[in-house]
Design a protein around this motif. Structure first.
Motif, PDB file in Angstrom:
ATOM      1  N   ASN A  49       0.812  -1.217   0.000  1.00 46.19           N
ATOM      2  CA  ASN A  49       0.000   0.000   0.000  1.00 46.19           C
ATOM      3  C   ASN A  49       0.848   1.270   0.000  1.00 46.19           C
ATOM      4  O   ASN A  49       0.336   2.364   0.244  1.00 46.19           O
ATOM      5  CB  ASN A  49      -0.958   0.002   1.198  1.00 46.19           C
ATOM      6  N   GLY A  50       2.151   1.140  -0.283  1.00 45.06           N
ATOM      7  CA  GLY A  50       3.017   2.311  -0.426  1.00 45.06           C
ATOM      8  C   GLY A  50       3.552   2.854   0.875  1.00 45.06           C
ATOM      9  O   GLY A  50       4.098   3.959   0.897  1.00 45.06           O
ATOM     10  N   GLU A  51       3.436   2.115   1.974  1.00 49.59           N
ATOM     11  CA  GLU A  51       3.921   2.580   3.274  1.00 49.59           C
ATOM     12  C   GLU A  51       5.232   1.905   3.636  1.00 49.59           C
ATOM     13  O   GLU A  51       5.546   0.811   3.165  1.00 49.59           O
ATOM     14  CB  GLU A  51       2.885   2.302   4.369  1.00 49.59           C
ATOM     15  N   ILE A  52       5.992   2.582   4.493  1.00 48.62           N
ATOM     16  CA  ILE A  52       7.202   1.997   5.096  1.00 48.62           C
ATOM     17  C   ILE A  52       6.957   1.987   6.600  1.00 48.62           C
ATOM     18  O   ILE A  52       6.765   3.052   7.220  1.00 48.62           O
ATOM     19  CB  ILE A  52       8.459   2.812   4.768  1.00 48.62           C
ATOM     20  N   ALA A  53       6.916   0.806   7.193  1.00 48.81           N
ATOM     21  CA  ALA A  53       6.647   0.665   8.631  1.00 48.81           C
ATOM     22  C   ALA A  53       7.939   0.341   9.359  1.00 48.81           C
ATOM     23  O   ALA A  53       8.802  -0.385   8.847  1.00 48.81           O
ATOM     24  CB  ALA A  53       5.619  -0.436   8.865  1.00 48.81           C
ATOM     25  N   SER A  94       5.564   4.936  10.967  1.00 41.42           N
ATOM     26  CA  SER A  94       5.326   4.567   9.570  1.00 41.42           C
ATOM     27  C   SER A  94       5.382   5.813   8.695  1.00 41.42           C
ATOM     28  O   SER A  94       5.133   6.930   9.168  1.00 41.42           O
ATOM     29  CB  SER A  94       3.967   3.872   9.406  1.00 41.42           C
ATOM     30  N   ILE A  95       5.718   5.604   7.441  1.00 44.59           N
ATOM     31  CA  ILE A  95       5.790   6.685   6.448  1.00 44.59           C
ATOM     32  C   ILE A  95       4.875   6.326   5.292  1.00 44.59           C
ATOM     33  O   ILE A  95       4.980   5.229   4.726  1.00 44.59           O
ATOM     34  CB  ILE A  95       7.237   6.875   5.933  1.00 44.59           C
ATOM     35  N   ALA A  96       3.961   7.236   4.946  1.00 45.83           N
ATOM     36  CA  ALA A  96       3.102   7.044   3.777  1.00 45.83           C
ATOM     37  C   ALA A  96       3.800   7.662   2.573  1.00 45.83           C
ATOM     38  O   ALA A  96       3.852   8.879   2.420  1.00 45.83           O
ATOM     39  CB  ALA A  96       1.739   7.694   4.006  1.00 45.83           C
ATOM     40  N   GLY A  97       4.369   6.819   1.740  1.00 44.13           N
ATOM     41  CA  GLY A  97       5.208   7.315   0.650  1.00 44.13           C
ATOM     42  C   GLY A  97       4.585   7.268  -0.714  1.00 44.13           C
ATOM     43  O   GLY A  97       5.261   7.524  -1.708  1.00 44.13           O
ATOM     44  N   ARG A  98       3.280   6.926  -0.788  1.00 46.68           N
ATOM     45  CA  ARG A  98       2.662   6.760  -2.104  1.00 46.68           C
ATOM     46  C   ARG A  98       2.664   8.064  -2.909  1.00 46.68           C
ATOM     47  O   ARG A  98       2.873   8.061  -4.117  1.00 46.68           O
ATOM     48  CB  ARG A  98       1.242   6.240  -1.914  1.00 46.68           C
ATOM     49  N   HIS A  99       2.445   9.198  -2.232  1.00 50.24           N
ATOM     50  CA  HIS A  99       2.397  10.479  -2.939  1.00 50.24           C
ATOM     51  C   HIS A  99       3.790  10.930  -3.381  1.00 50.24           C
ATOM     52  O   HIS A  99       3.915  11.765  -4.271  1.00 50.24           O
ATOM     53  CB  HIS A  99       1.770  11.544  -2.038  1.00 50.24           C
ATOM     54  N   ASP A 100       4.834  10.387  -2.757  1.00 50.49           N
ATOM     55  CA  ASP A 100       6.193  10.786  -3.122  1.00 50.49           C
ATOM     56  C   ASP A 100       6.708  10.033  -4.346  1.00 50.49           C
ATOM     57  O   ASP A 100       7.725  10.421  -4.919  1.00 50.49           O
ATOM     58  CB  ASP A 100       7.142  10.548  -1.940  1.00 50.49           C
ATOM     59  N   LEU A 101       6.027   8.943  -4.729  1.00 56.30           N
ATOM     60  CA  LEU A 101       6.495   8.165  -5.876  1.00 56.30           C
ATOM     61  C   LEU A 101       6.321   8.937  -7.184  1.00 56.30           C
ATOM     62  O   LEU A 101       7.168   8.866  -8.064  1.00 56.30           O
ATOM     63  CB  LEU A 101       5.734   6.845  -5.952  1.00 56.30           C
ATOM     64  N   GLU A 102       5.213   9.663  -7.313  1.00 55.81           N
ATOM     65  CA  GLU A 102       4.924  10.432  -8.533  1.00 55.81           C
ATOM     66  C   GLU A 102       5.094   9.577  -9.786  1.00 55.81           C
ATOM     67  O   GLU A 102       5.981   9.798 -10.616  1.00 55.81           O
ATOM     68  CB  GLU A 102       5.806  11.680  -8.614  1.00 55.81           C
ATOM     69  N   VAL A 103       4.241   8.596  -9.909  1.00 49.73           N
ATOM     70  CA  VAL A 103       4.317   7.661 -11.032  1.00 49.73           C
ATOM     71  C   VAL A 103       3.909   8.362 -12.316  1.00 49.73           C
ATOM     72  O   VAL A 103       3.014   9.212 -12.330  1.00 49.73           O
ATOM     73  CB  VAL A 103       3.390   6.456 -10.759  1.00 49.73           C
ATOM     74  N   GLY A 104       4.579   8.041 -13.422  1.00 51.50           N
ATOM     75  CA  GLY A 104       4.227   8.589 -14.724  1.00 51.50           C
ATOM     76  C   GLY A 104       3.120   7.784 -15.383  1.00 51.50           C
ATOM     77  O   GLY A 104       2.786   6.678 -14.952  1.00 51.50           O
ATOM     78  N   ARG A 105       2.557   8.342 -16.429  1.00 53.60           N
ATOM     79  CA  ARG A 105       1.475   7.675 -17.165  1.00 53.60           C
ATOM     80  C   ARG A 105       2.046   6.957 -18.366  1.00 53.60           C
ATOM     81  O   ARG A 105       2.766   7.550 -19.173  1.00 53.60           O
ATOM     82  CB  ARG A 105       0.443   8.708 -17.599  1.00 53.60           C
ATOM     83  N   CYS A 123      13.601   8.213  -3.088  1.00 46.20           N
ATOM     84  CA  CYS A 123      13.327   9.102  -1.953  1.00 46.20           C
ATOM     85  C   CYS A 123      14.232   8.763  -0.777  1.00 46.20           C
ATOM     86  O   CYS A 123      14.512   7.580  -0.518  1.00 46.20           O
ATOM     87  CB  CYS A 123      11.874   8.988  -1.508  1.00 46.20           C
ATOM     88  N   ILE A 124      14.697   9.794  -0.082  1.00 47.56           N
ATOM     89  CA  ILE A 124      15.427   9.625   1.177  1.00 47.56           C
ATOM     90  C   ILE A 124      14.562  10.202   2.291  1.00 47.56           C
ATOM     91  O   ILE A 124      14.152  11.363   2.231  1.00 47.56           O
ATOM     92  CB  ILE A 124      16.796  10.327   1.133  1.00 47.56           C
ATOM     93  N   TYR A 125      14.274   9.372   3.291  1.00 49.81           N
ATOM     94  CA  TYR A 125      13.463   9.791   4.436  1.00 49.81           C
ATOM     95  C   TYR A 125      14.317   9.820   5.695  1.00 49.81           C
ATOM     96  O   TYR A 125      15.225   8.991   5.862  1.00 49.81           O
ATOM     97  CB  TYR A 125      12.300   8.817   4.654  1.00 49.81           C
ATOM     98  N   ASN A 126      13.990  10.764   6.586  1.00 48.10           N
ATOM     99  CA  ASN A 126      14.580  10.772   7.919  1.00 48.10           C
ATOM    100  C   ASN A 126      13.739   9.856   8.796  1.00 48.10           C
ATOM    101  O   ASN A 126      12.527  10.046   8.924  1.00 48.10           O
ATOM    102  CB  ASN A 126      14.599  12.200   8.480  1.00 48.10           C
ATOM    103  N   VAL A 127      14.376   8.851   9.401  1.00 51.19           N
ATOM    104  CA  VAL A 127      13.633   7.836  10.150  1.00 51.19           C
ATOM    105  C   VAL A 127      13.026   8.436  11.420  1.00 51.19           C
ATOM    106  O   VAL A 127      11.868   8.176  11.765  1.00 51.19           O
ATOM    107  CB  VAL A 127      14.554   6.648  10.492  1.00 51.19           C
ATOM    108  N   LYS A 128      13.791   9.251  12.130  1.00 53.24           N
ATOM    109  CA  LYS A 128      13.326   9.797  13.410  1.00 53.24           C
ATOM    110  C   LYS A 128      12.157  10.760  13.205  1.00 53.24           C
ATOM    111  O   LYS A 128      11.141  10.689  13.903  1.00 53.24           O
ATOM    112  CB  LYS A 128      14.488  10.512  14.099  1.00 53.24           C
ATOM    113  N   GLU A 129      12.287  11.664  12.229  1.00 56.62           N
ATOM    114  CA  GLU A 129      11.233  12.650  11.977  1.00 56.62           C
ATOM    115  C   GLU A 129      10.129  12.093  11.068  1.00 56.62           C
ATOM    116  O   GLU A 129       9.063  12.690  10.964  1.00 56.62           O
ATOM    117  CB  GLU A 129      11.836  13.904  11.321  1.00 56.62           C
TER     118      GLU A 129
END
Length: 913
Positions: free
Chosen positions: A564-568, A580-591, A630-636
């Motif tokens: 479902n596009g999350e990182i737990a 958890s991080i909801a990353g689906r909007h950060d993927l920006e998939v092309g058509r 994408c690079i995410y900060n784990v703590k924040e």
């Protein structure tokens, strides 16, 4: 600027399509790879990919005679003027139509571009900065069909153009009175190459059916007569011609037509005539063996021809004597190039992704590289960061050197796609899993497959993990939902772990405990205890199917990417979810072209398929079915940075919106079946099927990231993508990142401290300013005997920074003993305090180990080579004739001294290392 990663290199692909070029000195090959340009240095055995990219795949590259400029043209005709010295884009231009070939004149003042059936001559860009770098000079019309190749005379007075209509046209670069144009026939197939003889107007033309025509001119180059300015006709303007698009407003361009009668000369100058001297045929083994590429070296009169069967021939012209014939591949040779000295020949095979450089006189390979000719599935870094191993859908396992960017060993034992690869903790064993039902272990000392692990029943392995000790090998099956455990020592199957109700998508061993984490499509993660009878220790429930699981480097946290596009994030000790991080909007998939829904709707079904922690464990890197990493900060739990891995529109799913130019009244052009007259769309197209003809296979790859890994040194990360293996690294020299900056921290105050011999304070000030050149200057001015004193007086906060800088300098510097002394003193004096921060200092130590190991390998080879040479010289001297006793005593004394010196040099180098 912790995340100032920039594109560093492209591995895994060496050639795709287009023409090859040699550098001016002949020691480097310039090769187009997709929409990028790579340079392979044959002397130093290194590769470099320019940080420039076109919008589509590159089809042709033209290099200036002085080797400073290159013109790169893509499939649509968009061109970039690139400096080969600074690696920067100087000018953008668009030819509006696909370009078949481009060639600079030998004097560097003009270049000719062929598109469709016209040849356009431009003024080459000069040394000064210009508003318009490409100025159209003349347009040449002659061929009826598309043009294929160009060549210039040595004095840049004339050029020749070959065409698909089987004709060859000779044009004058100036308005010559006795040569406006000349058309040559004599062939029965497409012209592949046309070449002028050295300092002559004599011609050689080569066609696709394997025929060579030799044309002799009755006029020398000095016999060309320039038309007087009074006789110059008015410029002819063609109505609605293509040259109007390429011309600046108000610019008059001369158009030379080959289809009209040439004007009669008032001065009665004898026109240039050509005579067909001879015709030769290449020995074709089969009818389909077409001649596909040709190159001619004028000083040595050698013609090189490549064929569709992978064979190539070397002939000496004009006698057509066969010098050499060899088969280097089983696929079509797409491009051939010869270096300036005529010793090395470069061959490019587009279907296999091969690039070969052959030295024809010694009959040996100078360079031989081949990328994965299918998608890459997985990669892994060695523990010291020196090597990267990749596995692909072509069933090959390749090992790449991160310093040179070249592959040095390929394992081909797998018979199906390789799904996962990894290194053991020692760094000398590679383990790979495949869909062929085997897990194989490869030895990097002897380059052999020394272990093959199989299951009792055939299974397709899709995941793999090796524990810290390197003793346990585990693999997950996608059809039987089981996990298999083998012993590396014996090769025997130890246990089959059952319990998952779906394919096991990912496995990961804890770096500090003997615990295996497995993620599955059954929406669970299971933690298996390897010490307690391989029982399930914990079962962690997920909200969706698990796709990838990884441990933090300290083993205190677990990250899982789900469908479902999350990182737990989980705590493995307490079995509780920490975030958890909801990353689906950060993927920006092309058509995609055939999608009937928007990219925004399509993104709801996409997810991250690969995640990995950074070297310090503070960030996590994620990539999937998208062009973004994408690079995410784990703590924040927030997005820190996004990287666009490609802008190549030759891949599918690159654009967010459909191009309106591809829309028809029936919908998207890609969905309209050409074969059906009623305009019904193709609802579900078969994978790789070209529209209109279901039997014609065509594949437009979709951009995606299949695997990601951070380097153990923390200085770079790599991703296996549709484009290849992309490496991003920190380029510290271009980033100004001061630490604790103040008004008194200036280069002048730092140099003042150096003059006062306040070494410690000068180092502290230099690290506060954080300029690499200044830090190196301060460090190298410290006297050798003062190093231990300076290290002891440094504040704790600068010890780690100095150690990291020493590791970076040690990799490139020749002052080995000096920087080794710095590293030794820092580790000896501050070892206990560094040990308390072992998690954060680990990437720095691994970077230091990588640098030392590299120098150790190079020095040990050099010492061995010197030792063998000395022994060989001593043995030769003993085998000589009868000598006088005095000479023998002197030689024995010299041999003893040389052996002592060699042993002393070996001991000294070992002490340094």
């Amino acid at each position: 600027m912790k995340f100032a990663y920039r594109f560093s290199n492209l591995l895994g692909a060496v050639y795709r399509q287009g023409n090859l070029n040699f550098s001016k000195d002949g020691n480097a090959v310039i090769s187009p790879v997709g929409n990028r340009v790579s340079v392979f240095d044959l002397k130093n055995n290194t590769s470099e990919t320019f940080p420039i990219s076109t919008t589509k795949n590159i089809t042709c590259v033209g290099v200036s005679p002085d080797g400073s400029l290159a013109i790169v043209v893509d499939e649509d005709g968009a061109a970039l003027l690139v400096s080969l010295i600074t690696r920067a884009v100087l000018h953008h231009f668009h030819f509006h139509k696909p370009v078949s070939s481009i060639r600079f004149s030998p004097d560097g003042r003009k270049f000719v571009v062929t598109k469709e059936n016209v040849a356009l001559m431009y003024h080459a860009p000069g040394k000064q900065r210009e508003f318009n770098a490409f100025v159209l000079d003349k347009s040449y019309y002659g061929p009826y069909d598309e043009t294929t190749c160009i060549d210039w005379t040595d004095d840049s007075k004339c050029f020749v153009v070959g065409s698909k209509d089987m004709s060859t046209w000779v044009f004058g670069a100036e308005r010559w009175a006795n040569l406006i144009y000349y058309s040559l026939g004599g062939h029965k197939d497409i012209i592949v190459g046309c070449f002028f003889e050295k300092d002559s107007l004599d011609l050689y033309t080569v066609s696709q059916d394997g025929a060579l025509c030799v044309w002799e001119s009755d006029t020398e180059l000095d016999g060309l007569v320039l038309k007087k300015s009074l006789d110059k006709p008015e410029p002819v303007r063609q109505e609605g011609g293509e040259e109007d698009e390429d011309r600046a407003e108000g610019e008059e361009v001369e158009v030379i037509r080959g289809k009209a009668e040439p004007p009669k000369d008032k001065n009665k100058v004898k026109n240039v005539r050509y005579k067909h001297r001879s015709k030769h045929f290449f020995n074709k083994e089969a009818e389909f063996n077409n001649l596909t590429a040709a190159a001619y070296h004028k000083p040595t009169h050698i013609l090189v021809t490549g064929f569709a069967s992978g064979m190539f021939h070397l002939h000496e012209l004009p006698e057509f004597n066969l010098i050499h014939s060899l088969s280097i591949s089983d696929q079509r040779i797409a491009s051939v190039a010869i270096n300036s000295s005529g010793d090395w020949i470069a061959f490019g095979c587009s279907r296999m992704g091969q690039l070969l450089v052959w030295e024809w006189q010694s009959e040996s390979y100078v360079f031989k590289q081949q990328g994965h000719f299918n998608n890459m599935a997985s990669l892994a870094y060695s523990p010291d960061g020196q090597y990267v191993v990749t596995g692909g859908d072509d069933g090959k396992v390749k090992v790449w050197n991160t310093n040179s960017g070249l592959c040095f060993v390929t394992f081909t034992e797998h018979t199906s796609s390789v799904t996962n690869v990894t290194f053991t903790s020692s760094g000398f064993v590679i383990v790979s899993a495949s869909l062929d039902g085997t897990v194989r272990a490869f030895d990097l000392h002897r380059y052999r497959n020394f272990r093959t692990f199989t299951s009792p029943r055939p299974a397709q392995f899709c995941s793999l993990a090796v524990d810290v000790s390197g003793e346990l090998v585990s693999a997950g099956a996608q059809d039987s939902f089981e996990i298999f455990l083998w012993s590396m020592q014996t090769g025997r199957l130890l246990e089959v772990l059952g319990g998952h109700e779906g394919p096991v998508s990912s496995l990961c061993f804890s770096p500090v405990q003997s615990i295996l984490a497995s993620a599955s499509w059954d929406r669970t993660i299971r933690l298996w205890d390897m010490l307690d009878s391989w029982q399930v220790k914990e079962t962690l429930p997920l909200t969706s199917d698990g796709l990838s699981v990884t441990y933090r480097p300290d083993g205190q946290e677990l990250a899982v990417a789900t469908l479902n596009g999350e990182i737990a994030f989980w705590n493995p000790q307490t079995a509780t979810q920490t975030g958890s991080i909801a990353g689906r909007h950060d993927l920006e998939v092309g058509r995609k072209e055939t999608d009937k829904i928007t990219a925004k709707q399509s993104a709801k079904g996409k997810s991250f398929t690969s995640i990995c922690y950074s070297a310090d464990g503070e960030s996590i890197l994620a990539g999937g079915h998208s062009k973004f990493v994408c690079i995410y900060n784990v703590k924040e739990q927030m997005l820190v940075k996004k990287f666009e891995i490609s802008c190549n529109l030759s891949f599918d799913a690159m654009e967010e919106f459909l191009d309106r130019r591809k829309m028809t009244e029936f919908g998207s052009l890609a969905l309209v079946d050409d074969g059906a007259g009623d305009g019904d769309g193709v609802d579900i197209s078969l994978p790789g099927v070209r529209r209109g003809d279901m039997s014609s296979r065509h594949f437009k790859p979709e951009i995606r990231v299949s695997s990601l890994r951070f380097s153990p040194t923390g200085r770079s990360w790599a991703a296996t993508t549709t484009e290849g293996l992309l490496v991003y690294s920190l380029d510290g020299s271009l980033v100004f990142d001061p630490y604790d900056l103040d008004l008194d921290v200036t280069p002048a105050s730092i140099r003042k401290q150096l003059r006062l011999q306040e070494w410690a304070s000068a180092i502290v000030l230099a690290f506060r300013l954080n300029e690499n050149a200044l830090k190196q200057e301060v460090l190298e001015k410290v006297p050798h005997e003062q190093i231990s004193v300076v290290c002891g007086s440094l504040p704790d906060v600068y010890v780690e920074k100095l150690l990291g800088f020493v590791a970076t300098c040690l990799e490139k510097s020749s002052h080995l003993q000096f920087y080794m002394t710095w590293a030794q003193n820092l580790l000896m004096l501050h070892g206990q305090r560094l040990k308390n921060r072992s998690a954060s200092i680990l990437p720095t130590l691994q970077s230091l180990q990588k640098s030392i190991q590299r120098h150790f390998d190079n020095l040990s080879k050099l010492c061995d080579f010197n030792m063998y040479n000395i022994r060989y010289a001593a043995a030769l001297s003993k085998q000589k004739g009868i000598k006088r006793p005095a000479e023998e005593e002197e030689e024995e004394h010299d041999e003893g001294m040389s052996e002592e010196m060699s042993e002393a040099s070996l001991e000294e180098s070992e002490m340094i290392l």
